[in-house]
Structure formats: C-alpha cells, structure tokens
Write an enzyme that holds these catalytic residues in place. Structure first.
Site, short mmCIF file in Angstrom:
data_model
loop_
_atom_site.label_atom_id
_atom_site.label_comp_id
_atom_site.label_asym_id
_atom_site.label_seq_id
_atom_site.Cartn_x
_atom_site.Cartn_y
_atom_site.Cartn_z
N CYS A 35 13.87 11.05 7.27
CA CYS A 35 13.15 10.34 8.06
C CYS A 35 14.35 10.04 9.27
O CYS A 35 14.71 11.08 10.39
CB CYS A 35 12.93 8.91 8.80
N LYS A 43 1.12 -1.10 0.17
CA LYS A 43 -0.45 -0.24 -0.04
C LYS A 43 1.07 1.30 0.06
O LYS A 43 1.49 1.49 1.19
CB LYS A 43 -0.94 -0.19 1.26
N GLU A 94 9.24 0.85 10.90
CA GLU A 94 10.05 1.87 10.47
C GLU A 94 9.67 3.55 11.05
O GLU A 94 8.81 3.57 10.09
CB GLU A 94 11.18 2.26 9.10
N GLU A 142 9.09 15.84 14.69
CA GLU A 142 9.39 16.19 13.97
C GLU A 142 9.50 17.02 12.66
O GLU A 142 7.75 16.79 12.38
CB GLU A 142 9.44 14.71 13.27
P1 NAD Z 1 1.87 8.38 8.01
O1 NAD Z 1 2.69 6.97 8.95
O2 NAD Z 1 0.83 9.35 7.65
O3 NAD Z 1 1.78 7.21 6.49
C1 NAD Z 1 2.57 6.47 6.21
C2 NAD Z 1 1.65 5.40 5.36
O4 NAD Z 1 -0.22 4.77 6.79
C3 NAD Z 1 0.98 5.84 4.00
O5 NAD Z 1 0.81 4.88 3.61
C4 NAD Z 1 -0.19 5.97 5.19
O6 NAD Z 1 -1.85 5.71 4.38
C5 NAD Z 1 -0.65 5.18 5.93
N1 NAD Z 1 -1.67 4.75 7.31
C6 NAD Z 1 -1.92 6.30 7.70
N2 NAD Z 1 -2.99 6.20 8.51
C7 NAD Z 1 -3.32 4.38 8.39
C8 NAD Z 1 -3.69 3.94 9.40
N3 NAD Z 1 -4.89 3.65 10.31
N4 NAD Z 1 -4.17 2.59 9.05
C9 NAD Z 1 -2.90 2.09 7.69
N5 NAD Z 1 -1.77 3.08 7.54
C10 NAD Z 1 -2.31 4.27 7.78
O7 NAD Z 1 3.69 9.05 7.59
P2 NAD Z 1 3.81 9.73 5.69
O8 NAD Z 1 3.63 11.03 6.80
O9 NAD Z 1 3.34 9.28 4.43
O10 NAD Z 1 5.72 9.99 6.37
C11 NAD Z 1 6.80 10.19 6.98
C12 NAD Z 1 7.18 9.70 7.81
O11 NAD Z 1 7.46 9.12 8.10
C13 NAD Z 1 8.09 10.24 8.87
O12 NAD Z 1 8.08 10.24 10.57
C14 NAD Z 1 9.19 9.68 7.93
O13 NAD Z 1 10.23 9.50 10.13
C15 NAD Z 1 8.55 8.15 8.27
N6 NAD Z 1 9.15 7.53 7.33
C16 NAD Z 1 10.73 6.80 8.15
C17 NAD Z 1 11.71 6.10 7.78
C18 NAD Z 1 12.81 4.58 8.54
O14 NAD Z 1 13.00 4.53 7.78
N7 NAD Z 1 12.47 4.71 10.03
C19 NAD Z 1 11.72 6.24 6.64
C20 NAD Z 1 10.99 6.74 5.90
C21 NAD Z 1 9.83 8.23 6.25
#
Ligand code: NAD
Length: 498
Positions: free
Chosen positions: A303, A192, A268, A402
């Site tokens: 991240c 997804k 992650e 963040e």
């Molecule tokens: P997000 O958590 O808002 O969304 C991530 C994914 O989760 C998306 O596909 C979203 O549609 C899905 N999602 C949202 N609500 C959900 C739910 N209730 N149930 C299931 N899935 C759901 O994050 P984002 O804004 O897309 O990305 C930014 C974040 O990602 C930052 O916090 C960043 O630090 C983190 N990130 C971490 C790493 C790592 O390796 N640690 C790498 C890249 C990004």
C-alpha cells in the site's frame, strides 16, 4: 527439525505439510454451513493447494453469536490485563516456533519470496502480537480535573465483537496489526482473510487456541468479500469493523455500517505515494536503492509503494539510470529459492491488471525505460518484470491509479512548490519520501505533504512503536502503536458524587 536452507528443502517441506481450509468457529474447525468450497491456487505454478470453506451469512451469524456470547461470559474480556498479556506473548512465541510452516503457507498461497515471508511477514506478525500484549498492562485510565466533591473517572472498555477484514498482500501482518490490539484489549474477533490468501489466518486460529486464547475469542471465516465480508459488515451484533484493503471497498463498508447498526468503521485503504528526490539529495545512489525497493519489494503489492517518483530536473537522468541498474537485482525468481527477492503476483488476475496498466502507460505517451514483460510463463506462475516509465505526467492513468504491482512512474519537477503540488494532487494520502540535504526544505516539505507517514532520506521505515495509516481516501484511524488501541475501546465517563 532444522529450517530448510535450499529450494529443494522448502519443496520437501511443502510436500509434507497438511493444509487446512476450514473455518474456525468457537474453537472448532468446520466446513462452511452451505458445504461450499473454493479452490486455493498457488500463483507460483498454478497448483491446487486446498479447497477452502466458502463462508457466507450463515457462518457469519454463527461466529458473531458465539463471539458475542464469549465476550459477555468474560472468560477473555474480563481477564486481568496481565493475564491476557501472558497469553498474547505465548501466542507470539508459538507463531515464531511455527515460522517455517507459516512462511511456507504464505509463499505458496500468495507468491512472495520465502526469504521475506519468514523474515518480514512471520516476524512482523509475531512482533505485533507480542508488542500489543506487552503494552496492555501498562496503559492507565484517567481521572478528570473536577471540583472537590466529585470524581470523574474516564475509563476504556473493549467494544465487544470486532470484525476484521484484511487483504492478501501481507496476510499475516495485516491480520496481526488488528488482532494484537483487538485481543489485548479484551474483544472477541471474527477475522475474514482475503479469498486470495486465506491459509495462514486459518492456521493462526489453532495456534491462538494452543496459546490459551479461549474458544470463540478468535474466529476465522474464509470466503468472498461480497458474501461473508458483506454479512459481517452488515451484521447488527458486530460492534466495530476494522478493514485493510482498497479504497473502493472501504467506501462500501461505510455504507454497510450506515445501513445496519452504525458500527464503528476503521479503514486502512489504498495509496499512490510520492517519493520526492530533490537535486540536493545527500546520496543519489542511496535514493536509487530505496526507490527500487520501494516499487519492487513484495512485487509492488504494497500500500505504501513509492509508485510515483518525483525527481527534480537536475538529477533526473542520473537517478533513472541508477534505479534501472538497481532493479536488475529485483528480477523475479522461484519464490521457494532462498535467494529470490521478487516472487509471483498474487494471481493471474492481478498479473493481468498490472499488464493492462503497463499498456496504458505506453498508450498514454509515457516512455518505457525498462521491464514491462511477463516472464517465467513456462512455470505456470504469474511473474512480471519490475518496470520503469519516465516522462509521466501526474494525470496519466499510471500516475493517478493504484496499480499494486512493480510499475514505477517517474515525474519530473522544478522546485519545492511544484513538488508539493504534484505530490498532493491525488485522492490518496498514505505515505511519502523526501530526499534532500537541506534541513529546512525537508521540514517544510514534510509539513506540507497531506500524508500519514513521511520518510526523510529513506523510504518505508516503521515499527510497532509508530502509527501506520493515511490521510484523505487512504483511510481513517491508525494501525500500530498505542494509537491503534483507540479503535478497539470505548471511552466511558463515570461521575461519582462524594
Ligand atoms: P480489496 O478491497 O479488494 O479486499 C480487501 C478485503 O475486503 C478482502 O478480504 C475482500 O474479500 C474483502 N471484500 C471485498 N468486497 C467486500 C464487500 N463488498 N464487503 C466486505 N468485504 C469485502 O483489497 P485487496 O485487493 O485485497 O488488497 C489490496 C488493497 O489493500 C490495496 O488498495 C492496498 O493499498 C490496500 N492495503 C492498504 C494497507 C494500509 O494499511 N493502508 C495495507 C495493505 C493493503
């Protein structure tokens, strides 16, 4: 056709490609069962790129049922590792052959500079697939040290159906860090992508089929998190859930796993990484170049962004000046211009978030050194200047939350102990940088940092050969390296009486 070399050539290519917004289930592109779509808007100029299938639980049920059936049939899961390896390598080759198209989709969809979309995102995604494929026929199982009249075999088996939920900042790379080991170990996957950047995942599904990955092994369901994401996380036939995204959603996924089938959950999540510069840094200019890139690369939507610059008093003023100078070369430009190094924020909402944080920095008493403004508004795109705040204390909002944008918080310290205390005073523990010429201080600081990755005298290094992931609320488990394979396999102990 040769690769575009100018903005106008990239724009011509953008006019000529067909953008597919459908889901991929069991080897077939299809609309969402509900028929619903959402608009995929480019943050470069606000243009509508595609109407994308808005999947929900109906599509999740269909994709998971197919993925499970294919897993049980064994067409992929029981293929000899050497055969899976060949297909994975072909998949990586095809990703590289489609580098221009994939890079263009990534840039149009999430606003990053085309230069990096191609050299970092497409190249990194292909490397993840190839590396995982190449590894799979070199991993051996174990035999336990037993008594002479028995044999204890310790074998690894694929978990079954993997749901992978990924974010928008490096859409292809985040997906391929999961797809590489998940597919190489024989699982079926339902991917997804983020609703903010679904296009490359949709395109990769066809490329995987073309490479020879059987239908149903890689399914892609675009849609919103609380609809299709939640449906996958709550599904009783998803065996493992792998996620990259925010800490807030990561916690919710653990709840979903508990409410459903106790699926394995690997997360992650976010970061607020300290980049610590001591008075005895070997080269302040090198530290400044790295600090600028650590906050500006990918518009700060990283991240591991070095968003807290911890600087020792003796070099503070000089370092801030050097970084300010360096950030002048990170000003936003048109993402399809091959010279641009800073593109658009992923959407208007993320831009607003960043501007709100910049306001909070000023309101709470930090000093705005440089940047802080929205720019290029006349283009219809979501662009913001790289921004530096000094006189920040670690309790301020801009130092504790963040931001996921190009906003650097400079925090002053005196001595190693204080640096470590401030560095660790966060809910996160993803990455850290340490700059010193003193070997002992470098080791002591690195050991004391509660963080999954530490870079000494550089920032943001890495490769498929080393694990990537965090301590504390930055997540659990690791992407990349052979450690990532743990997430996609179960361990079985089989005892044979002789
Ligand atoms: P997000 O958590 O808002 O969304 C991530 C994914 O989760 C998306 O596909 C979203 O549609 C899905 N999602 C949202 N609500 C959900 C739910 N209730 N149930 C299931 N899935 C759901 O994050 P984002 O804004 O897309 O990305 C930014 C974040 O990602 C930052 O916090 C960043 O630090 C983190 N990130 C971490 C790493 C790592 O390796 N640690 C790498 C890249 C990004």
């Amino acid at each position: 056709m040769s690769s575009p070399t100018s903005r106008s050539e990239w724009e011509q290519l953008a006019e000529s490609i067909t953008i597919n917004g459908q889901a991929m289930i069991n080897g077939q592109y299809q609309p969402a069962e509900s028929g619903d779509t959402f608009d995929c808007i480019s943050p470069i100029d606000g243009r509508l790129l595609a109407q994308v299938a808005s999947c929900d639980y109906l599509d999740a049920n269909k994709a998971v049922a197919n993925a499970k059936a294919v897993f049980e049939q064994g067409t992929w899961s029981q293929l000899p590792p050497v055969k899976r390896k060949q297909v994975m390598i072909r998949f990586a080759d095809l990703l590289e052959q489609h580098a221009d198209e994939l890079a263009l989709l990534e840039t149009l969809d999430m606003g990053k500079p085309i230069k990096f979309a191609k050299a970092v995102d497409v190249a990194g995604a292909a490397r993840a697939i190839r590396w995982s494929g190449e590894a799979i026929d070199k991993i051996y199982d174990e035999v336990a040290p037993t008594a002479h009249d028995e044999i204890g075999m310790i074998t690894r088996e694929p978990v079954g159906v993997v749901a992978a939920i990924v974010p928008w900042n490096f859409p292809m790379i985040m997906a391929c860090w999961k797809l590489g080991p998940a597919l190489a170990t024989g699982n079926s996957v339902v991917l997804k992508p983020s609703e903010k950047s679904p296009l490359t995942a949709i395109r990769m599904a066809q490329i995987a089929l073309d490479a020879g990955i059987p239908p149903g092994v890689l399914n892609v369901l675009p849609g919103f998190g609380d609809a299709v994401g939640a449906a996958l996380a709550l599904h009783m036939d998803v065996d493992t859930l792998v996620f990259t995204g925010s800490t807030k959603i990561a916690k919710q996924l653990m709840v979903y796993a508990g409410q459903s089938n106790m699926k394995r959950v690997w997360l992650e999540a976010g970061g607020k990484s300290p980049n610590i510069v001591f008075n005895d840094a070997p080269c302040l200019k090198a530290a400044a170049i790295a600090a600028a890139s650590a906050i500006a690369f990918n518009q700060g939507e990283v991240c591991t962004a070095g968003s807290r610059l911890l600087v020792e008093s003796g070099v503070k003023d000089e370092l801030i000046q050097l970084i300010a100078q360096e950030l002048k070369s990170w000003q936003p430009g048109h993402p399809l211009d091959p010279d641009t190094v800073t593109g658009a924020m992923v959407d208007e909402r993320q831009l607003e978030n960043v501007l709100d944080y910049i306001k909070a920095g000023s309101d709470e008493g930090a000093t705005l050194v440089q940047g802080g403004e929205r720019v290029m508004e006349e283009t219809g795109g979501a662009f913001v200047q790289p921004t530096i705040f000094s006189d920040v204390n670690n309790k301020m909002t801009i130092a504790s939350e963040e931001i996921f944008g190009p906003v650097l918080s400079v925090i002053e310290f005196d001595g190693m102990e204080q640096a470590i205390e401030i560095a660790n005073d966060t809910i996160y523990g993803l990455a850290a940088g340490v700059w010193t010429s003193n070997l002992s201080k470098a080791h002591k600081t690195a050991k004391a940092l509660r963080s999954g990755m530490v870079w000494i005298n550089h920032y943001d290094g890495g490769d498929m050969t080393a694990p990537f992931g965090g301590y504390k609320q930055s997540g659990n488990g690791r992407d990349k390296s052979l450690h990532a394979f743990d997430k996609y396999t179960e361990i079985k102990a089989t005892w044979i009486a002789l």
